[in-house]
Scaffold this active site. Sequence first.
Site, PDB file in Angstrom:
ATOM      1  N   LYS A 165     -13.682  -6.355  -6.907  1.00  0.00           N
ATOM      2  CA  LYS A 165     -14.203  -7.033  -6.275  1.00  0.00           C
ATOM      3  C   LYS A 165     -15.554  -7.078  -5.659  1.00  0.00           C
ATOM      4  O   LYS A 165     -16.273  -6.754  -6.097  1.00  0.00           O
ATOM      5  CB  LYS A 165     -13.630  -5.561  -5.099  1.00  0.00           C
ATOM      6  CG  LYS A 165     -12.161  -5.542  -5.280  1.00  0.00           C
ATOM      7  CD  LYS A 165     -11.975  -4.213  -4.153  1.00  0.00           C
ATOM      8  CE  LYS A 165     -10.422  -4.403  -4.380  1.00  0.00           C
ATOM      9  NZ  LYS A 165     -10.221  -2.932  -2.876  1.00  0.00           N
ATOM     10  N   LYS A 212       0.995  -1.475  -0.069  1.00  0.00           N
ATOM     11  CA  LYS A 212       0.411  -0.233  -0.152  1.00  0.00           C
ATOM     12  C   LYS A 212       0.483   1.834  -0.042  1.00  0.00           C
ATOM     13  O   LYS A 212       1.766   1.572   0.922  1.00  0.00           O
ATOM     14  CB  LYS A 212      -1.308   0.176   1.303  1.00  0.00           C
ATOM     15  CG  LYS A 212      -2.266  -0.999   1.156  1.00  0.00           C
ATOM     16  CD  LYS A 212      -3.111  -0.670   0.038  1.00  0.00           C
ATOM     17  CE  LYS A 212      -4.238  -2.179   0.613  1.00  0.00           C
ATOM     18  NZ  LYS A 212      -5.034  -1.337  -0.747  1.00  0.00           N
TER      19      LYS A 212
END
Length: 330
Positions: A250, A150
């Site tokens: 997703k 990240k």
Amino acid sequence: MAISLDASIERFAVRGAFTIARGAKTHVDVVLAQVSDGRHIGRGEGTAIYYHGDTAELALAAILAQRGAIAAGAARPDLLGLMPAGAARNALDAALWDLEAKQAGRRVWQMLGLPRPQPMLTAFTISLGDASAMATAAHGARGRELLKVKLGGSDGTDGDIERMKAVRMAAPDARLIVDANEAWGAADIARTAAALALLGVELIEQPVPAGQDAVLDGVRSAVPLAADESCQTRASLDEIVGRYSHINIKLDKAGGLTEALALVHAARMRGLGVMTGCMLCTSLGIAPAFHVAMQGQYADLDGPLLIEDRADGLRFEHSDVWPPEAQLWG
């Protein structure tokens, strides 16, 4: 045969903290949908996408609002057409798939005509922090084949490059993908990508805010770019072609397995690669996503490893996630 519907909210603690460019989480609330014919029970889970303004409470209300349609015998495609994409539809879609499989005495992969699922390589997430903290986390993840890092620190892309140098030193043998979580804006993406390419980064997710994807026009990135927040459902794809080479599917964004499967097919027809990702969720949320991931190039299904998972959760060994057993889902 009459079908009953129930739903509830469940809270699961995060292991340590999960930090991205938008902030940190210490727990996740998921919505659980259950449908029953009196003999079989189908379960599904959804995680509200907070940056869409969704909450577990709103998702719960949206599921329970379908009790009348369920009781009246609405078919799954018709029922899903009554709901917008999001966690509620995802949870209900998964529950219905689970119930249908149990009623048929088959597994979902058989109903879809897919090959028998096998263990699959999944990414493991390194949360955003300073370079030293991220290096420590990467060192602790040694032995994992694929790390998803990240990025999107407040110190900009130069700071992110330093973070990745530290991660690479700490995990010299790992494959690396990164997720900027929309934080780079109009930064010099080509220069940043060139620096990350030298560190062996394979893929960059969502470098710019959704809706500002036009800044990528004409950008020659040394690392392939993947659309995450910019890719919600099939309606997003025409804005992605030519700007990104991959999409991140997703189930909570797409609104469930049914739409996600259609999205895989539509992406292939446009020459786009597929990563299957997840929100913070338990193994019950990952189980249907497994059937999408087995058709793509990258899987990022480590959500259950980042929280205190369900007791009947998926099996994770080394760098792989194993397919769901029937007692969990499908």
